[in-house]
Design an enzyme around this catalytic site. Structure first.
Site, PDB file in Angstrom:
ATOM      1  N   ASP A  34      32.756  35.538  48.491  1.00  0.00           N
ATOM      2  CA  ASP A  34      33.429  35.785  47.218  1.00  0.00           C
ATOM      3  C   ASP A  34      33.809  37.259  47.196  1.00  0.00           C
ATOM      4  OD1 ASP A  34      34.378  35.246  44.624  1.00  0.00           O
ATOM      5  OD2 ASP A  34      32.502  35.911  43.719  1.00  0.00           O
TER       6      ASP A  34
ATOM      7  N   ASP B  87      35.733  40.068  44.852  1.00  0.00           N
ATOM      8  CA  ASP B  87      36.275  40.381  43.536  1.00  0.00           C
ATOM      9  C   ASP B  87      36.707  41.836  43.473  1.00  0.00           C
ATOM     10  OD1 ASP B  87      35.831  37.861  42.300  1.00  0.00           O
ATOM     11  OD2 ASP B  87      33.726  38.366  41.974  1.00  0.00           O
TER      12      ASP B  87
ATOM     13  N   ARG C 215      29.095  29.777  47.382  1.00  0.00           N
ATOM     14  CA  ARG C 215      30.275  30.357  48.024  1.00  0.00           C
ATOM     15  C   ARG C 215      29.929  30.902  49.396  1.00  0.00           C
ATOM     16  NH1 ARG C 215      31.137  33.364  42.567  1.00  0.00           N
ATOM     17  NH2 ARG C 215      29.133  32.373  42.392  1.00  0.00           N
TER      18      ARG C 215
ATOM     19  N   ARG D 120      36.021  29.775  52.803  1.00  0.00           N
ATOM     20  CA  ARG D 120      35.532  29.545  51.449  1.00  0.00           C
ATOM     21  C   ARG D 120      36.024  28.183  50.957  1.00  0.00           C
ATOM     22  NH1 ARG D 120      35.432  32.995  45.870  1.00  0.00           N
ATOM     23  NH2 ARG D 120      35.066  31.199  44.533  1.00  0.00           N
TER      24      ARG D 120
END
Length: 179
Positions: free
Chosen positions: A100, A102, A97, A88
């Site tokens: 990613d 989260d 990206r 990344r």
């Protein structure tokens, strides 16, 4: 030795650079390879238009459910290390990206510091998070609002999902010990 508590965590995964589906599969493999994490469920993969105003490729997004004995900060560090392993590149906010990751929910924990906010504050505004969450955990309750995740979909002002990928991109059996 005292047994550590098993935590239930939902992680959002997205990619719009390079081989998007391969990036997501690699992230899932690396999360599952962590000694203290086990994949429980994986959503379908969804193609979505980018969130934000930057010109870029469409994303592929998914959500996974894991169980882990890691605490939120330990898990945050692990997912950031996985993003680095998958090359990344840090760019502008809401920019392209390679991967990613989260942390969306960590049990029913409501917590915020300079590193992490739980639940993730963007969940209720993003169909590319809500729809996969509903797919794998339809009765999930948002601990801040005390509402089912499915109720937020009706309130969305912006929708970004353009396609649910139909080919089998992920074999859940590999992670659940069925195969």
């Amino acid at each position: 030795m005292k047994k550590k508590k098993l935590n239930t965590v939902f992680i959002g995964i997205g990619s719009n650079e390079g081989s998007r589906t391969a990036n997501i599969k690699s992230a899932i493999d690396l999360i599952n390879a962590l000694i203290d994490c086990k994949i429980e469920k994986v959503s379908s993969f969804y193609e979505t238009i980018p969130f934000g105003a930057i010109e870029q490729n469409n994303f592929i997004n998914a959500v996974i459910k894991i169980s882990t004995i890691l605490n939120p900060i330990e898990l945050f560090r692990e997912v950031k290390n996985i993003e680095k392993k998958l090359d990344r590149i840090d760019r502008e906010k809401w920019g392209p990206r390679e991967i990613d990751l989260d942390i969306l929910f960590f049990n029913d924990l409501i917590f915020s510091d300079e590193i992490i906010t739980l639940p993730h504050k963007g969940i209720i505004y993003r169909d590319f998070v809500l729809i996969p969450l509903i797919e794998i955990e339809p009765d999930l309750i948002h601990p801040v609002f005390n509402k089912k995740i499915s109720e937020f979909v009706l309130e969305l002002k912006t929708k970004t999902i353009i396609n649910k990928l139909s080919e089998p991109l992920f074999m859940e059996e590999n992670y659940l010990g069925i195969k």
